[in-house]
Write an enzyme that holds these catalytic residues in place. Structure first.
Site, mmCIF file in Angstrom:
data_model
loop_
_atom_site.group_PDB
_atom_site.id
_atom_site.type_symbol
_atom_site.label_atom_id
_atom_site.label_comp_id
_atom_site.label_asym_id
_atom_site.label_seq_id
_atom_site.Cartn_x
_atom_site.Cartn_y
_atom_site.Cartn_z
ATOM 1 N N LYS A 1 0.693 -1.261 0.008
ATOM 2 C CA LYS A 1 -0.011 0.066 -0.065
ATOM 3 C C LYS A 1 0.949 1.285 -0.028
ATOM 4 O O LYS A 1 0.687 2.197 -0.840
ATOM 5 C CB LYS A 1 -0.942 -0.100 1.295
ATOM 6 C CG LYS A 1 -1.608 1.149 1.787
ATOM 7 C CD LYS A 1 -2.548 1.566 0.660
ATOM 8 C CE LYS A 1 -3.142 2.825 0.932
ATOM 9 N NZ LYS A 1 -4.433 2.989 0.189
ATOM 10 N N CYS B 1 -4.187 10.279 1.428
ATOM 11 C CA CYS B 1 -3.358 9.246 0.872
ATOM 12 C C CYS B 1 -2.084 9.472 0.655
ATOM 13 O O CYS B 1 -0.968 9.354 1.252
ATOM 14 C CB CYS B 1 -4.098 8.139 0.205
ATOM 15 S SG CYS B 1 -5.859 7.988 0.518
HETATM 16 N N1 SAJ Z 1 -2.158 14.318 -8.772
HETATM 17 C C1 SAJ Z 1 -1.589 15.378 -9.325
HETATM 18 N N2 SAJ Z 1 -1.077 14.799 -10.671
HETATM 19 C C2 SAJ Z 1 -1.521 13.640 -11.240
HETATM 20 C C3 SAJ Z 1 -2.345 12.919 -10.393
HETATM 21 C C4 SAJ Z 1 -2.825 13.306 -9.254
HETATM 22 O O1 SAJ Z 1 -1.138 16.468 -9.137
HETATM 23 O O2 SAJ Z 1 -1.213 13.360 -12.255
HETATM 24 C C5 SAJ Z 1 -2.869 15.045 -7.456
HETATM 25 C C6 SAJ Z 1 -4.364 15.048 -7.254
HETATM 26 O O3 SAJ Z 1 -4.705 16.333 -7.996
HETATM 27 C C7 SAJ Z 1 -4.423 14.997 -5.924
HETATM 28 C C8 SAJ Z 1 -3.519 13.908 -5.357
HETATM 29 O O4 SAJ Z 1 -2.419 13.992 -6.611
HETATM 30 O O5 SAJ Z 1 -4.331 16.261 -5.223
HETATM 31 C C9 SAJ Z 1 -3.923 12.549 -5.280
HETATM 32 O O6 SAJ Z 1 -4.739 12.119 -6.089
HETATM 33 P P1 SAJ Z 1 -4.843 10.652 -6.800
HETATM 34 O O7 SAJ Z 1 -5.842 10.701 -7.856
HETATM 35 O O8 SAJ Z 1 -3.516 10.461 -7.533
HETATM 36 O O9 SAJ Z 1 -5.044 9.786 -5.951
HETATM 37 P P2 SAJ Z 1 -5.817 9.488 -4.441
HETATM 38 O O10 SAJ Z 1 -5.295 10.441 -3.159
HETATM 39 O O11 SAJ Z 1 -7.273 9.992 -4.549
HETATM 40 O O12 SAJ Z 1 -5.945 7.969 -4.280
HETATM 41 C C10 SAJ Z 1 -4.831 7.318 -4.143
HETATM 42 C C11 SAJ Z 1 -4.788 6.175 -5.205
HETATM 43 N N3 SAJ Z 1 -3.556 5.461 -5.147
HETATM 44 C C12 SAJ Z 1 -2.900 5.395 -6.497
HETATM 45 O O13 SAJ Z 1 -3.458 5.774 -7.411
HETATM 46 C C13 SAJ Z 1 -1.680 4.627 -6.234
HETATM 47 C C14 SAJ Z 1 -6.022 5.284 -4.858
HETATM 48 O O14 SAJ Z 1 -5.942 4.226 -5.482
HETATM 49 C C15 SAJ Z 1 -5.805 4.814 -3.373
HETATM 50 O O15 SAJ Z 1 -6.894 3.816 -2.963
HETATM 51 C C16 SAJ Z 1 -5.799 5.834 -2.465
HETATM 52 O O16 SAJ Z 1 -4.814 6.885 -2.867
HETATM 53 C C17 SAJ Z 1 -5.794 5.789 -0.961
HETATM 54 O O17 SAJ Z 1 -6.810 5.607 -0.377
HETATM 55 O O18 SAJ Z 1 -4.625 5.518 -0.469
#
Ligand code: SAJ
Length: 442
Positions: free
Chosen positions: A205, A259
């Site tokens: 994780k 997360c």
């Molecule tokens: N973000 C960026 N650039 C990107 C992708 C995301 O700046 O290219 C930012 C988003 O705007 C946000 C943050 O990163 O602020 C996180 O967003 P996210 O969509 O990457 O992830 P979370 O936090 O919504 O969910 C993540 C996921 N983990 C992965 O993709 C490895 C999800 O599968 C997990 O279940 C979740 O964390 C968790 O609960 O840990």
């Protein structure tokens, strides 16, 4: 192992969908939460969180008689801990909720039970923190009861589908615990159930989210380079991503949520000597809100650290990412705080949470209200409804003629035609590019 009744402790973004899904798949579920507001809301048919499809699922679960909401756990076949694991100001993991959930279970624990930790936790938490607390019952983990860790890996906005369809990792403290965990989650998981040990499951994780954080950090660093060298990072990323083995993520105002902005710290705390890259990536992403305030100053034609006294800014979007209502650890909120501290008058609008209760943030419940007196429009979240705003209509609704886009949501061409001067994160001014190359050729 067969399960008829389970207790799910923590009815937040993960616990509530999980409890409801077990209930709609025929198990008797006691959903436990210590927060009176959560209990009251659920008992009166409401919902304290926004997640597509969740209302219908919870109503079905409660309506079936299988989901009961309670402040305390009861004896059951299995217990699932799904409480938050935030961090303290110094970035150390705050495991108090996990500890107190385990303490709540002690009095109900019976021989043959299964206890599962779902909360994201530092490596070895299941073995070194949860097991000793549960053993205060007089029962031995791995001998008298089963104990396993299974991380939730669902994406907010798609939780209900991913809960069922994603591959699920289950790690027991011994083989029998792993098997018991597998049997429980096989109730509804349609994705592959991968079996391992508890500490590997904890690491999986943390590694997933850290991997994403580091990759977003490099995208953010590329955006700074693009600004310096006068190019458009979005164009460069799109081209680079045509390489079959390259997939650069999106730069933005920072990394938020409960997360990705938290989990890598658990590894840094557990082994600071082994995590310089992970640590630096966290710092790069945490600095993005400061970078955005620099863009705002540039748009106003001000120096790097100039005060923004009296500048009127409409901050559009407060959620931590597009199309969700979740404001936890949101970089957009951080930007608003930084701008306000620098003297700006910021009016914020979050379409998914029109009345957020955020100390120090002046939020209004409509876009019109947010922009009506603004000098500058600041796009902080790529919500579809904000990206799709027609700049011509907005130009009539606001005196602002400056706009800053931190998420590549608005097109320079359309916004310029509508009369705005648009500053985009990761996009250097074209004239600088020619200046740079002149310097180089000299
Ligand atoms: N973000 C960026 N650039 C990107 C992708 C995301 O700046 O290219 C930012 C988003 O705007 C946000 C943050 O990163 O602020 C996180 O967003 P996210 O969509 O990457 O992830 P979370 O936090 O919504 O969910 C993540 C996921 N983990 C992965 O993709 C490895 C999800 O599968 C997990 O279940 C979740 O964390 C968790 O609960 O840990």
């Amino acid at each position: 192992m067969k399960f008829e009744k389970i207790c799910v402790i923590g009815l937040g973004y993960i616990g509530l969908p999980t409890a409801s899904t077990f209930a709609t798949h025929g198990l008797q579920v006691v959903g436990v939460d210590i927060n009176p507001h959560v209990l009251h809301t659920l008992r009166s048919g409401g919902l304290h969180i926004h997640e597509p499809g969740l209302r219908t699922l919870v109503q079905a679960a409660i309506g079936s008689g299988n989901l009961k909401i309670s402040e305390t756990p009861e004896t059951a076949d299995a217990f699932i801990i799904a409480v938050p694991t935030p961090f303290y100001d110094d970035k150390r993991a705050d495991l108090r909720a996990v500890q107190s959930a385990a303490e709540q279970i002690v009095a109900c624990l019976q021989p043959g039970n299964l206890v599962v930790l779902e909360s994201t936790s530092p490596p070895l938490t299941t073995v070194n923190v949860v097991a000793p607390i549960l053993e205060r019952s007089g029962l031995k983990a791995g001998i008298d009861f089963h104990l396993a860790y299974t991380p939730e890996r669902v994406l907010p906005g798609q939780i209900l589908r991913e809960l069922i369809e994603n591959a699920r990792v289950i790690g027991g403290i011994d083989a029998a615990s792993t098997q018991a965990g597998r049997d429980l989650y096989a109730t509804f998981v349609r994705g592959e159930i991968v079996m391992t040990d508890a500490t590997t499951a904890e690491m999986v994780k943390l590694m997933e989210n850290t991997y994403r954080d580091v990759n977003i950090a490099i995208a953010n660093e590329f955006s700074h380079l693009a600004e310096r060298f006068g190019i458009d990072v979005w164009e460069a990323i799109a081209i680079a991503n045509r390489h079959p083995r390259v997939n650069i993520l999106r730069p933005g105002p920072g990394v938020g949520g409960h997360c990705i902005s938290v989990d890598p710290w658990f590894l840094v705390e557990a082994a600071p000597d082994l995590t310089p890259l992970i640590h630096t990536a966290r710092q790069v992403n945490d600095r993005q809100p400061v970078h955005v305030t620099g863009m705002v100053r540039e748009a106003f034609g001000l120096e790097k650290d100039a005060a923004l006294q009296g500048r009127r800014i409409a901050a559009l979007g407060l959620a931590y990412k597009p199309d969700v209502d979740d404001l936890r650890e949101s970089p957009a909120v951080e930007v608003v705080h930084l701008l306000s501290r620098a003297g700006a008058q910021v009016v914020a609008y979050e379409p998914f949470k029109p009345q957020p209760e955020l100390p120090g943030v002046h939020a209004v419940s409509s876009l019109e209200e947010a922009v009506q007196d603004a000098e500058l429009l600041l796009l902080l979240v790529g919500h579809q409804v904000l990206r799709q705003q027609d700049p011509y209509l907005l130009a009539q609704a606001t005196p602002a003629r400056l706009a800053v886009d931190t998420v590549n949501g608005w097109s320079t061409q359309d916004w310029s035609k509508a009369g705005f001067q648009l500053f985009r994160l990761g996009v250097g001014r074209a004239e600088r590019r020619w200046n740079t190359s002149t310097t180089v050729s000299r």
